[in-house]
Design a protein around this motif. Structure first.
Motif, PDB file in Angstrom:
ATOM      1  N   ILE A 359      12.097  26.352 -86.909  1.00 43.42           N
ATOM      2  CA  ILE A 359      13.465  26.771 -87.224  1.00 43.42           C
ATOM      3  C   ILE A 359      13.990  27.755 -86.186  1.00 43.42           C
ATOM      4  CG2 ILE A 359      14.867  28.037 -88.912  1.00 43.42           C
ATOM      5  CD1 ILE A 359      13.047  26.921 -91.089  1.00 43.42           C
ATOM      6  N   LEU A 360      13.110  28.635 -85.709  1.00 41.52           N
ATOM      7  CA  LEU A 360      13.559  29.729 -84.850  1.00 41.52           C
ATOM      8  C   LEU A 360      13.724  29.324 -83.388  1.00 41.52           C
ATOM      9  CD1 LEU A 360      11.450  32.695 -86.246  1.00 41.52           C
ATOM     10  CD2 LEU A 360      13.835  32.149 -86.715  1.00 41.52           C
ATOM     11  N   ILE A 361      12.980  28.320 -82.940  1.00 41.46           N
ATOM     12  CA  ILE A 361      13.069  27.952 -81.514  1.00 41.46           C
ATOM     13  C   ILE A 361      14.503  27.607 -81.105  1.00 41.46           C
ATOM     14  CG2 ILE A 361      12.465  26.122 -79.889  1.00 41.46           C
ATOM     15  CD1 ILE A 361       9.625  26.282 -80.856  1.00 41.46           C
ATOM     16  N   PRO A 362      15.229  26.758 -81.871  1.00 37.59           N
ATOM     17  CA  PRO A 362      16.626  26.511 -81.460  1.00 37.59           C
ATOM     18  C   PRO A 362      17.484  27.769 -81.498  1.00 37.59           C
ATOM     19  CG  PRO A 362      15.871  24.856 -83.043  1.00 37.59           C
ATOM     20  CD  PRO A 362      14.853  25.940 -83.038  1.00 37.59           C
ATOM     21  N   LEU A 363      17.212  28.662 -82.447  1.00 32.54           N
ATOM     22  CA  LEU A 363      18.020  29.877 -82.560  1.00 32.54           C
ATOM     23  C   LEU A 363      17.767  30.844 -81.406  1.00 32.54           C
ATOM     24  CD1 LEU A 363      17.767  30.570 -86.405  1.00 32.54           C
ATOM     25  CD2 LEU A 363      19.628  29.467 -85.151  1.00 32.54           C
ATOM     26  N   THR A 364      16.555  30.824 -80.841  1.00 40.29           N
ATOM     27  CA  THR A 364      16.269  31.748 -79.742  1.00 40.29           C
ATOM     28  C   THR A 364      17.098  31.431 -78.498  1.00 40.29           C
ATOM     29  OG1 THR A 364      14.413  30.322 -79.081  1.00 40.29           O
ATOM     30  CG2 THR A 364      13.912  32.185 -80.528  1.00 40.29           C
ATOM     31  N   ARG A 365      17.593  30.200 -78.407  1.00 41.40           N
ATOM     32  CA  ARG A 365      18.419  29.858 -77.251  1.00 41.40           C
ATOM     33  C   ARG A 365      19.764  30.583 -77.272  1.00 41.40           C
ATOM     34  NH1 ARG A 365      17.430  23.262 -77.206  1.00 41.40           N
ATOM     35  NH2 ARG A 365      15.145  23.354 -76.908  1.00 41.40           N
ATOM     36  N   VAL A 366      20.132  31.097 -78.405  1.00 48.53           N
ATOM     37  CA  VAL A 366      21.404  31.806 -78.521  1.00 48.53           C
ATOM     38  C   VAL A 366      21.286  33.225 -77.988  1.00 48.53           C
ATOM     39  CG1 VAL A 366      23.189  32.565 -80.163  1.00 48.53           C
ATOM     40  CG2 VAL A 366      21.969  30.404 -80.526  1.00 48.53           C
TER      41      VAL A 366
END
Length: 479
Positions: A359-366
């Motif tokens: 879940i967090l990997i896509p959010l870290t791109r922000v």
């Protein structure tokens, strides 16, 4: 504080602030997963054993020592035996979490374990049926040196253990199989110690135990003169008739090699003792108990070879999932290299951790774009005011516009950005200087234009006709 350290701390602080929502989300998901999965076992567990000085009580002490090494307190609760242990497990208010249970001792006649939410952790050891009798009783009643069958016990006074133990049900089953009616034999149900004292005193003819050979009473009676051990010559037949029984042999000389005790092999029948737990016992505790069982019961003994126990045969109840995993794969991989608490936490939560990471990997791109936006916005927001000053040129007094530029420059002195974004700050200062130069250049241009306008507006001198112009002669040629 050195400037290098100050700028480093500034970068770290800003990065933490930018990533703050993501960090809080991560912590929240971890807390939720921890609460749902409950990976940490309770620090205390209640183990129902058996009578004091019995095999269950002795083994219970070993389990308590094993689990104490992992910070788990094992409270040992003495009982009359397997039947009482099962009753305590089925009573939700008893507080008992796990217990030793003898095979074939279920007073409910094999009621489905699922109805009571009980699970097996595996078979631990053979629990032979020890029928000790007085040799003089055999000579007096049978006119023989020894008993040869259960049916010969008619008219005897036999102690079969207290009501809470598993022996009464077992003895009644054996008596019925041998056609021995209950009225033909006097069955007493006294506790073990008083029964042994009565046997030695000649007040009763026999006692029946179902216990591991480690029990102190068994060890004592095996070496007591005048007390004989019944030889189940039909042991193999009993094991075929009753699934919970095994045919075992007490080897010659195993009790005392020097004295050759016993003087010949003795055939015995033996149910297996199992660990039975409530279905809601924490999986980590199940893992610790089966690992302790392997260390305690794995070595060889009088009736089993090394590594034969614990096992999953003849358990009578469904095997706990965590116990099945242990018997199939051994101890968890991480527990071989890490402390138990760390390995258990990772082992219980790795699926949740992978889900959280997914879940967090896509959010870290922000985070990087957001961090860049925060740093650049500290500088770029002043461009709005600078643009307003530039657009007001010619509409407001230059002195007022320059004062606004001074204010902007003064505020920029308190703007801190990491060194990687310092070029944006210096670029802004250069643009302020450029706007200031334009303001001053506009004033200079206005002064020049004014002077030119004044000169154009000034009256020009009258032009003299060439014929009327005075004639001057050179000094040279003058007289």
């Amino acid at each position: 504080m050195p400037n290098a350290l100050r700028h480093t701390l500034l970068s770290v602080r800003e990065l933490l602030i930018t990533a703050g929502p993501l960090i809080l989300l991560t912590i929240g998901l971890l807390v939720l997963a921890y609460w749902v999965l409950d990976p940490t076992p309770p620090k205390r567990v209640v183990l129902a054993t058996g009578v004091p000085q019995g095999a269950y009580a002795e083994f219970g002490k070993r389990y308590a020592e094993q689990l104490a090494g992992f910070g788990i307190e094992v409270e040992l609760r003495n009982t009359q035996g397997a039947a009482e242990n099962l009753a305590l497990l089925r009573d939700p208010d008893s507080g008992v979490d796990i217990a030793f249970v003898q095979g074939g001792s279920d007073a409910e006649g094999g009621a489905p374990a699922e109805a009571h939410q009980l699970e097996s952790l595996g078979s631990l050891f053979y629990e032979p049926v020890w029928l000790f009798y007085r040799a003089d009783s055999a000579r007096r009643r049978l006119k023989a040196d020894s008993l040869t069958s259960i049916g010969q016990l008619a008219g005897w006074r036999i102690n079969i253990g207290p009501p809470g133990s598993g022996v009464p049900n077992l003895v009644k089953t054996l008596a019925e199989a041998n056609g021995l009616e209950g009225s033909e034999v006097t069955l007493l149900q006294e506790p073990q110690t008083p029964a042994v004292m009565a046997l030695l005193a000649g007040e009763i003819d026999a006692v029946v135990f179902a216990s591991a050979p480690e029990a102190l009473m068994v060890q004592m009676l095996l070496q007591t003169p005048g007390i004989a051990l019944f030889d189940f010559v039909q042991a193999e037949a009993y094991s075929r008739r009753f699934a919970f029984l095994n045919a075992v042999t007490l080897p010659r000389g195993v009790v005392d090699l020097a004295r050759d005790e016993p003087p010949a092999d003795v055939h015995l029948i033996a149910p297996t003792a199992t660990l039975v737990a409530r279905e809601n016992l924490h999986p980590a505790l199940v893992q610790l108990f089966v690992q302790a069982a392997q260390r305690i019961h794995g070595p060889g003994g009088w009736f089993q070879r090394k590594g034969e126990f614990p096992n999953i045969t003849r358990t009578e109840r469904p095997l706990a999932g965590e116990a099945e995993r242990f018997y199939r794969n051994g101890a968890p991989f991480l527990q071989r290299y890490l402390p138990f608490w760390v390995a258990n936490l990772v082992d219980r939560m790795w699926v949740a951790l992978l889900s959280i990471v997914a879940i967090l990997i896509p959010l870290t791109r922000v985070v990087p774009p957001l961090y860049e936006f925060r740093m650049r916005s500290r500088v770029f927001r002043w461009y709005g005011q600078l643009r307003a000053v530039e657009d007001a040129q010619g509409e407001r007094p230059r002195e007022d516009l320059e004062k606004e530029l001074d204010v902007i420059e003064k505020k920029l002195e308190h703007v801190s950005v990491p060194l990687s974004y310092a070029d944006e700050l210096y670029a802004l200062r250069g643009h302020i200087a450029m706007v200031r130069a334009r303001l001053r250049g506009a004033k200079a241009d206005a002064s020049i234009e004014g002077e030119r306008a004044e000169r154009r507006a000034a009256p020009k001198p009258a032009r003299v006709p060439s014929g009327d112009r005075p004639t001057y002669s050179s000094d040279e040629g003058s007289s």
